[in-house]
Each structure stands twice: as C-alpha cells, then as structure tokens.
Scaffold this motif. Structure first.
Motif, PDB file in Angstrom:
ATOM      1  N   ALA A  66       0.701  -1.259   0.099  1.00 45.86           N
ATOM      2  CA  ALA A  66       0.060  -0.015   0.006  1.00 45.86           C
ATOM      3  C   ALA A  66       1.058   1.221  -0.044  1.00 45.86           C
ATOM      4  N   TYR A  67       1.931   1.260   0.818  1.00 38.13           N
ATOM      5  CA  TYR A  67       2.847   2.355   0.900  1.00 38.13           C
ATOM      6  C   TYR A  67       3.347   2.739  -0.300  1.00 38.13           C
ATOM      7  N   LEU A  68       3.930   1.610  -1.174  1.00 32.94           N
ATOM      8  CA  LEU A  68       4.417   1.684  -2.433  1.00 32.94           C
ATOM      9  C   LEU A  68       3.591   2.313  -3.599  1.00 32.94           C
ATOM     10  N   GLU A  69       2.261   1.835  -3.379  1.00 33.48           N
ATOM     11  CA  GLU A  69       1.190   2.245  -4.406  1.00 33.48           C
ATOM     12  C   GLU A  69       0.834   3.543  -4.214  1.00 33.48           C
ATOM     13  N   GLN A  70       0.970   4.454  -2.818  1.00 33.50           N
ATOM     14  CA  GLN A  70       0.547   5.686  -2.669  1.00 33.50           C
ATOM     15  C   GLN A  70       1.813   6.326  -3.155  1.00 33.50           C
ATOM     16  N   LEU A  71       3.117   5.977  -3.014  1.00 31.78           N
ATOM     17  CA  LEU A  71       4.272   6.609  -3.424  1.00 31.78           C
ATOM     18  C   LEU A  71       4.221   7.004  -4.936  1.00 31.78           C
ATOM     19  N   TYR A  72       3.866   5.578  -5.495  1.00 35.24           N
ATOM     20  CA  TYR A  72       3.928   5.761  -7.004  1.00 35.24           C
ATOM     21  C   TYR A  72       2.869   6.733  -7.663  1.00 35.24           C
ATOM     22  N   ARG A  73       1.712   6.678  -6.790  1.00 29.65           N
ATOM     23  CA  ARG A  73       0.684   7.519  -7.435  1.00 29.65           C
ATOM     24  C   ARG A  73       0.887   9.160  -7.202  1.00 29.65           C
ATOM     25  N   VAL A  74       1.968   9.247  -6.357  1.00 26.37           N
ATOM     26  CA  VAL A  74       2.246  10.706  -6.158  1.00 26.37           C
ATOM     27  C   VAL A  74       2.884  11.138  -7.719  1.00 26.37           C
ATOM     28  N   GLU A  75       3.690  10.238  -8.295  1.00 24.73           N
ATOM     29  CA  GLU A  75       4.272  10.242  -9.413  1.00 24.73           C
ATOM     30  C   GLU A  75       3.344  10.270 -10.757  1.00 24.73           C
ATOM     31  N   ASP A  76       2.356   9.104 -10.732  1.00 19.38           N
ATOM     32  CA  ASP A  76       1.471   9.117 -11.611  1.00 19.38           C
ATOM     33  C   ASP A  76       0.168   8.294 -11.027  1.00 19.38           C
TER      34      ASP A  76
END
Length: 271
Positions: A66-76
C-alpha cells in the motif's frame, strides 16, 4: 510533493514498528510462558507463535504494498492498483524452509547453552535473543520481498535506497544507506535490521555511492575508533569494510569480511 512523501514515510514507518512490537511481544511471551523448554514445549510454542508470525508478515507485506502504491501515485495518479500474492512474500516463501523448523532453533540455542554449562537464566536469554533475531529477520524479509515484487510493475521507480529508522543504527546499515540498489535486487539485510526500503524515481542511475559525504564521515568515525582507515577507491573500500554474502535461506546478508554461513547454527549474527 516532498511533504506528501514524508508523511507517507512516517505513517508507514510507524505502522511497521507497531507490527514489530506486537509480534515480538506475543512470541516472547509464548516462549517464556511454560518455564520449561522440552520437546513438548516446542510444539506448544509453535502452535501459538507461528500464526502470530505469519499474520505479522502478511500485515507487513500489505502495508508495504500500500505504501509503494501511494508513493507511485504521487508520481503517476493514473497508475493501476497494486496486485500482490501474499503467499509469495510470506511464510516458507521467505527462506524456502518450513517455519516450524526455523522456530525450533531458539530451543536448540537454549539447550546447546545448557550443554556447555551455562546457567538456565543465561541459556534462556540466548534462546530469547535467537527468537527475536529470527522473527525480526522474517518481518524484514516480508518487506524486502514485497518491495521486489511490487516495484517490478512500477517502471517509473528506478532504484531503491535504505532509510535508517532506529535511534541508533549499526555501522553496516549506516554504510549501506549511502548506496543505491537496483529495484529487482533485495536490499542486503542483517538479522534484526529494521531499515526502511524506499523506492526512488530518477532519470539516471547515480552509481553505487549516492551520499559520498556521509560515507566519508563514516570512514572518519572508523579511523577515530580503530586508528586505521583506507579511503582509496571508495566503493572498493566499502567492500572491504562491509560485504553482501548470499545466505542459503534469507538471501543477501550484510556482514563483516571473514563471516561464513555453514549451517543453521551460524544464522544468528550478533547485532
């Protein structure tokens, strides 16, 4: 954007530490409760502790995904949701060994200490330490395996770095935090390591050393403590001080030159 990622880092780190604390408290109680450590006590301990450990691993994996997904959504913001097979990053998948066998080792440690003439209290302390180290390692493996699996489907993430978490951090982790790791590689760990594995988006590969000033400062500290140092060819010097070795069960392990792993008795590295 920086404030958003910082908030995510803090929330994730706090959640992971909470899982660590609850799992370690529960299994320590299960180990110490009987007051004896015979064969029948091993089975009782395993029935009580293994479900707790597996639940902790799965929680760490879910939090990490979930953390990685949230970080990625900051970029995309349009990035697809993360899909993760929890069975592939927890339990026996972590070491390739039945967890029941792994979690019998604290009892072996205790009995070995008794056979060598150590007091019961000292032997129990050794067994407890072995248990804590094994559990911390498995929880960290659940995290690093998840990072590897999830980041493979995130092309904008270029590499991973180690982020120090503790109030005090060992020199192994401090040096490793000055390095970058390719995202498909498991970041090297040592048993009990609680460092956060963070993905980074970059337009280029910065090379292995990403914080040369900190690396130099660590070498200065080594010189002050030991009276010797070698700054030549910094990355080479790094390998002389700290190296990654392949461990049969847990993958890359940070250790000092000269360490070897010959069997289960060697898995517990002092921290």
């Amino acid at each position: 954007m920086a404030s958003t990622t910082t908030r995510l880092d803090q929330q994730y780190g706090s959640s992971v530490r909470s899982v660590w604390a609850s799992v370690l408290a529960a299994i320590s109680t299960a180990f110490l409760r009987p007051g004896s450590w015979r064969d029948e006590d091993v089975a009782v301990f395993q029935r009580q502790a293994l479900p707790v450990i597996l639940a902790g691993e799965r929680r760490i994996a879910s939090l990490t995904a979930a953390y990685l997904e949230q970080l990625y959504r900051v970029e995309d913001p349009r990035a697809p949701r993360v899909s993760l097979d929890l069975d592939a990053v927890t339990g026996s998948a972590l070491r390739g060994v039945d967890p029941a066998e792994v979690y019998e080792r604290p009892f072996v440690e205790l009995r070995t200490a008794l056979s060598k003439g150590e007091s019961l209290d000292a032997a129990v302390a050794r067994g407890s330490h072995r248990l804590e180290t094994i559990a911390k390692t498995d929880l960290q493996l659940a995290r690093t395996h998840t990072v590897r699996e999830v980041s493979a489907d995130m092309p904008r993430f270029t590499y991973t770095v180690r982020v120090l978490q503790g109030e005090y951090d060992c020199a192994l982790c401090m040096i490793a935090a000055t390095q970058r790791y390719h995202k498909r590689d498991l970041a090297p760990i040592h048993p009990g390591c609680d460092c956060l594995v963070k993905t980074v988006t970059a337009d280029y590969d910065p090379g292995q050393v990403i914080d040369e000033d900190r690396l130099n400062a660590i070498h200065d500290a080594v010189e002050a403590a030991l009276g010797t140092f070698d700054r030549g060819g910094r990355a080479v010097d790094y390998r002389k001080i700290i190296i990654a070795r392949e461990h049969g069960e847990i993958g890359p392990v940070l250790g000092y030159r000269g360490q070897r792993f010959t069997g289960p008795d060697d898995i517990n590295i002092p921290t």
